[in-house]
Design a protein around this motif. Sequence first.
Motif, PDB file in Angstrom:
ATOM      1  N   TRP A   1       0.841  -1.200   0.000  1.00 58.83           N
ATOM      2  CA  TRP A   1       0.000   0.000   0.000  1.00 58.83           C
ATOM      3  C   TRP A   1       0.876   1.250   0.000  1.00 58.83           C
TER       4      TRP A   1
ATOM      5  N   THR B   1       2.160   2.268  -3.335  1.00 61.05           N
ATOM      6  CA  THR B   1       1.245   2.896  -4.298  1.00 61.05           C
ATOM      7  C   THR B   1       1.359   4.416  -4.258  1.00 61.05           C
TER       8      THR B   1
ATOM      9  N   ASP C   1       0.016   3.884 -10.822  1.00 57.52           N
ATOM     10  CA  ASP C   1      -1.280   3.343 -10.420  1.00 57.52           C
ATOM     11  C   ASP C   1      -2.169   3.230 -11.655  1.00 57.52           C
TER      12      ASP C   1
ATOM     13  N   MET D   1       0.811  -0.778 -10.326  1.00 55.86           N
ATOM     14  CA  MET D   1      -0.137  -1.395  -9.403  1.00 55.86           C
ATOM     15  C   MET D   1      -1.557  -1.319  -9.951  1.00 55.86           C
ATOM     16  N   ARG D   2      -2.384  -2.268  -9.543  1.00 53.18           N
ATOM     17  CA  ARG D   2      -3.849  -2.190  -9.538  1.00 53.18           C
ATOM     18  C   ARG D   2      -4.497  -2.143 -10.925  1.00 53.18           C
TER      19      ARG D   2
ATOM     20  N   PRO E   1      -3.156  -2.896  -0.970  1.00 58.38           N
ATOM     21  CA  PRO E   1      -3.578  -1.893  -1.945  1.00 58.38           C
ATOM     22  C   PRO E   1      -4.716  -2.317  -2.874  1.00 58.38           C
TER      23      PRO E   1
END
Length: 505
Positions: free
Chosen positions: A69, A72, A77, A113-114, A415
């Motif tokens: 997390w 991030t 992102d 990320m993500r 995250p």
Amino acid sequence: MMAFMGTSLNILNALVPGGDERVDLVVRDGKITAVGPAVARPDTDETIDATGLWVIPGLVDCHTHFTQWSKTLGRLDLIDAKSATEAMAMLRAHLDARRAAGTLDPDAFVVGMRFRHSLWADDEQPTLAAIDAAAGEQPVALSSADMHCGWVNSAAARRLGVHADAKTGLVGELEWFDAYTKFDKAPGAAEETDRLLREAEKDAASKGVTAIRDYEMAENIDTWIARFAAGIDGLRVKAGVYPERMEAAIAAGWHTGKPLPGSRGLGEVGAMKLISDGSLNTRSAYCSKPYSGITPATYGTLSYTPSQIARYMRLATEHGFRIACHAIGDEANAVVLDAAELTHARGSIEHAQMLRREDIPRLAALGLEASVQPQHAMDDRDVIDRFWANPAGVPYAFRSLHAAGTRLRLGSDAPVAPLDPWMAISAAVFATESSAREPFQPEQRLPLRVALAASTEVGRGYLRSGDDADFVLLDADPYAMETPEAMRAMRNHVAMTFLAGRRTY
């Protein structure tokens, strides 16, 4: 040892949410020693007039991967990418910006990320060719939103020693979990991590968070001992242990609840975190019915055999560890509940995203908590229609679990979702992110009183004498929030946050 010995504090005239009651708080040595009307003491180091502010216990996020997390806050992102094409455009822009700033090391991983490919069209899925074209020889590794797979280019696959799918470039489940830990060993990674951890603690405190449960896929006990020694001490932390590290932890004398040396009472050993199956978004959550719209038919996968799950639970239970068992598909939840019943394990089922109706009352009967992430329901509602069109159980059965007597604990799985208890509370109470969209499974909505209590370590929305002095002062009453937008905006109404009597925001 008690945290922050010697501190004394009066809080005057704070409002209790949901009414017009006013209370004073008296803090001594990290504890609340008195709560009630006109109980303030004259012999304190500091007095704060809280007139016009509401007081609640400190908020907790009961499921985080805190290092990831934190990262991030400094990594690419991709949560807003709606296709592979958009994701690659964002990657190219990120690489260009890094080159222009002179911060792109050709030998260092660029980590994103993500990304949420479960919501992308069939002809807009990840491919190895696309990420190779965007990244070239710069090693790039992108983690999915649920962290259960990665999308890597050929250069990154070679350096990580992973087997990326030749068509998609994806690396799944346990192989990805192992690969992800290697990013933290790169040159300069430790210094960057410390900086981002401090930022993440400040960000959490600004939302009223005073405690987390950290299930980072790493050696968490030694890691957090070192962090507290370095002054990274803005949160209470329960540090989880993964099954493969259990024997070493037991040999070292650790067990759930044992304080971490040097943490001044803020850190302790948490539960054994076991991941029993995959995730919905990667179609690897273990289900009794096949995923809809997938050919050939797939039911997901178990990460361990049922006998291995039971063996690890028995090992944990016999040596003073609670369990925190990830289970998402209905079949995985059934396997995990069977193992808990067999071994008398105590602790929590993490996620519990789909439960057969007959399994819903079993958690309470077995003394297990349900550690759930309401924002996942918002993120997954369209994915459920796509891949769980004919579920064998009830997805996100929050109200049903509460009605059956199960203690709920709310979190984010950050995250995967942002570390923000107000977002989780809003999702649990309103079951939608927008007033313009109908609630998802409105019958599973929780009363605000229940959702707020499930977001505190003490399990209630008010303070008592004897509690740790972890509390939040708000400039708005959460019980007055009538829309999901207003509840999500409560993070902007945090006036002060206190941890063991020390102001962290």
